[in-house]
Design an enzyme around this catalytic site. Structure first.
Site, PDB file in Angstrom:
ATOM      1  N   THR A  67     -55.909 -36.757  -7.767  1.00 58.87           N
ATOM      2  CA  THR A  67     -55.551 -35.445  -8.302  1.00 58.87           C
ATOM      3  C   THR A  67     -56.472 -35.086  -9.464  1.00 58.87           C
ATOM      4  O   THR A  67     -57.436 -35.800  -9.764  1.00 58.87           O
ATOM      5  CB  THR A  67     -54.036 -35.374  -8.631  1.00 58.87           C
ATOM      6  OG1 THR A  67     -53.707 -34.020  -8.935  1.00 58.87           O
ATOM      7  CG2 THR A  67     -53.648 -36.267  -9.795  1.00 58.87           C
ATOM      8  N   LYS A  71     -60.735 -34.721  -8.097  1.00 59.18           N
ATOM      9  CA  LYS A  71     -60.809 -34.370  -6.671  1.00 59.18           C
ATOM     10  C   LYS A  71     -62.233 -34.083  -6.176  1.00 59.18           C
ATOM     11  O   LYS A  71     -62.553 -34.354  -5.032  1.00 59.18           O
ATOM     12  CB  LYS A  71     -59.936 -33.141  -6.394  1.00 59.18           C
ATOM     13  CG  LYS A  71     -58.457 -33.456  -6.262  1.00 59.18           C
ATOM     14  CD  LYS A  71     -57.700 -32.203  -5.844  1.00 59.18           C
ATOM     15  CE  LYS A  71     -56.269 -32.517  -5.507  1.00 59.18           C
ATOM     16  NZ  LYS A  71     -55.535 -31.379  -4.966  1.00 59.18           N
ATOM     17  N   GLY A 134     -59.295 -25.133  -7.039  1.00 59.53           N
ATOM     18  CA  GLY A 134     -59.330 -26.196  -6.030  1.00 59.53           C
ATOM     19  C   GLY A 134     -58.386 -25.940  -4.865  1.00 59.53           C
ATOM     20  O   GLY A 134     -58.767 -26.090  -3.695  1.00 59.53           O
TER      21      GLY A 134
HETATM   22  P1  NAP Z   1     -57.174 -24.925 -10.503  1.00 60.80           P
HETATM   23  O1  NAP Z   1     -58.296 -25.580  -9.761  1.00 60.80           O
HETATM   24  O2  NAP Z   1     -57.107 -25.076 -11.970  1.00 60.80           O
HETATM   25  O3  NAP Z   1     -57.217 -23.354 -10.107  1.00 60.80           O
HETATM   26  C1  NAP Z   1     -56.303 -22.448 -10.655  1.00 60.80           C
HETATM   27  C2  NAP Z   1     -56.757 -21.018 -10.362  1.00 60.80           C
HETATM   28  O4  NAP Z   1     -55.832 -20.130 -11.007  1.00 60.80           O
HETATM   29  C3  NAP Z   1     -58.133 -20.686 -10.915  1.00 60.80           C
HETATM   30  O5  NAP Z   1     -58.740 -19.704 -10.115  1.00 60.80           O
HETATM   31  C4  NAP Z   1     -57.786 -20.110 -12.298  1.00 60.80           C
HETATM   32  O6  NAP Z   1     -58.751 -19.240 -12.812  1.00 60.80           O
HETATM   33  C5  NAP Z   1     -56.543 -19.311 -11.941  1.00 60.80           C
HETATM   34  N1  NAP Z   1     -55.717 -19.100 -13.125  1.00 60.80           N
HETATM   35  C6  NAP Z   1     -55.264 -20.030 -14.002  1.00 60.80           C
HETATM   36  N2  NAP Z   1     -54.516 -19.444 -14.958  1.00 60.80           N
HETATM   37  C7  NAP Z   1     -54.533 -18.111 -14.689  1.00 60.80           C
HETATM   38  C8  NAP Z   1     -53.985 -16.971 -15.346  1.00 60.80           C
HETATM   39  N3  NAP Z   1     -53.255 -17.089 -16.461  1.00 60.80           N
HETATM   40  N4  NAP Z   1     -54.220 -15.747 -14.809  1.00 60.80           N
HETATM   41  C9  NAP Z   1     -54.953 -15.621 -13.684  1.00 60.80           C
HETATM   42  N5  NAP Z   1     -55.515 -16.656 -13.024  1.00 60.80           N
HETATM   43  C10 NAP Z   1     -55.307 -17.891 -13.530  1.00 60.80           C
HETATM   44  O7  NAP Z   1     -55.768 -25.437  -9.967  1.00 60.80           O
HETATM   45  P2  NAP Z   1     -55.414 -25.816  -8.460  1.00 60.80           P
HETATM   46  O8  NAP Z   1     -55.559 -27.273  -8.270  1.00 60.80           O
HETATM   47  O9  NAP Z   1     -56.132 -24.880  -7.570  1.00 60.80           O
HETATM   48  O10 NAP Z   1     -53.827 -25.536  -8.439  1.00 60.80           O
HETATM   49  C11 NAP Z   1     -53.347 -24.214  -8.469  1.00 60.80           C
HETATM   50  C12 NAP Z   1     -51.836 -24.180  -8.253  1.00 60.80           C
HETATM   51  O11 NAP Z   1     -51.536 -24.689  -6.963  1.00 60.80           O
HETATM   52  C13 NAP Z   1     -51.043 -25.034  -9.239  1.00 60.80           C
HETATM   53  O12 NAP Z   1     -49.854 -24.340  -9.545  1.00 60.80           O
HETATM   54  C14 NAP Z   1     -50.721 -26.274  -8.461  1.00 60.80           C
HETATM   55  O13 NAP Z   1     -49.513 -26.896  -8.879  1.00 60.80           O
HETATM   56  C15 NAP Z   1     -50.552 -25.715  -7.065  1.00 60.80           C
HETATM   57  N6  NAP Z   1     -50.812 -26.710  -6.029  1.00 60.80           N
HETATM   58  C16 NAP Z   1     -49.782 -27.033  -5.210  1.00 60.80           C
HETATM   59  C17 NAP Z   1     -49.985 -27.971  -4.219  1.00 60.80           C
HETATM   60  C18 NAP Z   1     -48.832 -28.335  -3.319  1.00 60.80           C
HETATM   61  O14 NAP Z   1     -48.896 -29.375  -2.668  1.00 60.80           O
HETATM   62  N7  NAP Z   1     -47.819 -27.512  -3.232  1.00 60.80           N
HETATM   63  C19 NAP Z   1     -51.233 -28.578  -4.046  1.00 60.80           C
HETATM   64  C20 NAP Z   1     -52.288 -28.207  -4.897  1.00 60.80           C
HETATM   65  C21 NAP Z   1     -52.054 -27.274  -5.902  1.00 60.80           C
HETATM   66  P3  NAP Z   1     -59.947 -19.834 -13.734  1.00 60.80           P
HETATM   67  O15 NAP Z   1     -60.778 -20.650 -12.794  1.00 60.80           O
HETATM   68  O16 NAP Z   1     -60.612 -18.620 -14.250  1.00 60.80           O
HETATM   69  O17 NAP Z   1     -59.294 -20.679 -14.786  1.00 60.80           O
END
Ligand code: NAP
Length: 287
Positions: A67, A71, A134
């Site tokens: 994680t 990743k 991601g």
């Molecule tokens: P990440 O790589 O940090 O990406 C998050 C995305 O959201 C980025 O595009 C980020 O923009 C944007 N973002 C963050 N804060 C924001 C805000 N206040 N306003 C607008 N955009 C915002 O995280 P991730 O790994 O993709 O995970 C994203 C979500 O998916 C999390 O909630 C995670 O728990 C969930 N998830 C769930 C599973 C599951 O199995 N259900 C698996 C993976 C992830 P910037 O790049 O500009 O910061």
């Protein structure tokens, strides 16, 4: 019981203390009567290379989940990766191969299974992805696997959006991926049949936040589906409003569950189906 023969699985990341994977996997391993346990291994960013090399020489470590923040960083330490992991550009599951670590990405399968269960065609769906991090990369690969070729992603950083778009287009040749800023969101809603939240907006630290307001949701057409990758709280504010507005919703718990089921299948090469319902109940009662 843990014996001298017990094999280890686990999750590496930083932090890992919040992870729901140990409870889900240990339930499954116990129910399947396997001599395995699953632990949580915090590994700081700067120690990844040493940790991966060391884990290879501990022969009882059979595999692990990966994680944040490893990743993508783990890729150079793997001797083999699946096509899916290459397309996403990230690995969340690693198993011991003959001559080195072998990685895949089960987030793709985890995201896709709830959609496949709906038994409908996704090829011509209007797909709108909120965020371009991601998880959004796994979402794009999953929708591509489901036959969808046109997608739009909304982001807040132009350089990140452009990098996301370039990487996805390079990995998925016939993909048409449009990226745009939040200020232009409203124009994409009337043609979106599937809206996916891949931002952390609405997670339990800030449960009142939502990436879309009710007035945005009202721009969607009836029959649309709103899919939030967040699994705590359940439902998120976004999904509460989407239900109120009459749309079908999917929350992140099923994705969490099925990425875990897929990981177990990758590590153990056995049928996990008999314990899937119990894994789901374990996740539901451990939240
Ligand atoms: P990440 O790589 O940090 O990406 C998050 C995305 O959201 C980025 O595009 C980020 O923009 C944007 N973002 C963050 N804060 C924001 C805000 N206040 N306003 C607008 N955009 C915002 O995280 P991730 O790994 O993709 O995970 C994203 C979500 O998916 C999390 O909630 C995670 O728990 C969930 N998830 C769930 C599973 C599951 O199995 N259900 C698996 C993976 C992830 P910037 O790049 O500009 O910061």
């Amino acid at each position: 019981m843990i014996y001298g023969t017990t094999k280890l699985l686990g999750i590496i990341g930083d932090p890992v203390t919040y992870s729901r994977s140990p409870v889900m996997h240990n339930y499954a391993l116990q129910q399947l009567g396997l001599d395995y346990i699953y632990g949580a291994f915090p590994i700081a960013k700067q120690n990844l290379d040493k940790a991966i090399e060391g884990m290879w020489y501990i022969n009882s470590i059979h595999g692990f989940n990966v994680t944040i923040p490893h990743k993508e960083a783990i890729l150079p330490y793997l001797t083999q990766v699946t096509d899916i992991a290459r397309q996403v550009g990230a690995v969340n599951t690693v198993t011991r191969g003959e001559s080195g670590w072998f990685g895949t990405n089960t987030d793709v399968q985890g995201f896709m299974i709830p959609l496949q269960k709906m038994d409908r065609s996704w090829a011509n769906s209007g797909v709108l992805i909120l965020g371009c991090g991601g998880a959004a990369r796994a979402v794009v690969v999953a929708m591509y696997q489901l036959g969808c070729r046109n997608m739009t992603s909304i982001g807040r950083s132009i350089p990140k959006m452009q990098e996301f778009q370039a990487q996805m287009r390079a990995n998925l040749p016939s993909l048409s991926l449009k990226v745009d800023e939040w200020s232009n969101l409203a124009q994409y809603l009337p043609s979106a049949n599937l809206v996916i939240n891949s931002t952390p907006l609405g997670m339990s630290e800030n449960p009142k936040l939502s990436p879309l307001e009710m007035e945005h949701l009202q721009l969607l057409t009836q029959g649309s589906i709103v899919y939030d990758l967040i699994y705590t709280p359940r439902p998120t504010q976004l999904l509460k409003w989407a239900t109120e507005a009459g749309y079908q919703t999917i929350d992140g718990l099923e994705m969490l569950l099925y990425q875990g089921v897929s990981a177990l299948e990758f590590w153990l090469e056995i049928d996990i189906q008999p314990v899937v319902e119990g894994m789901r109940q374990t996740l539901l009662t451990s939240s």
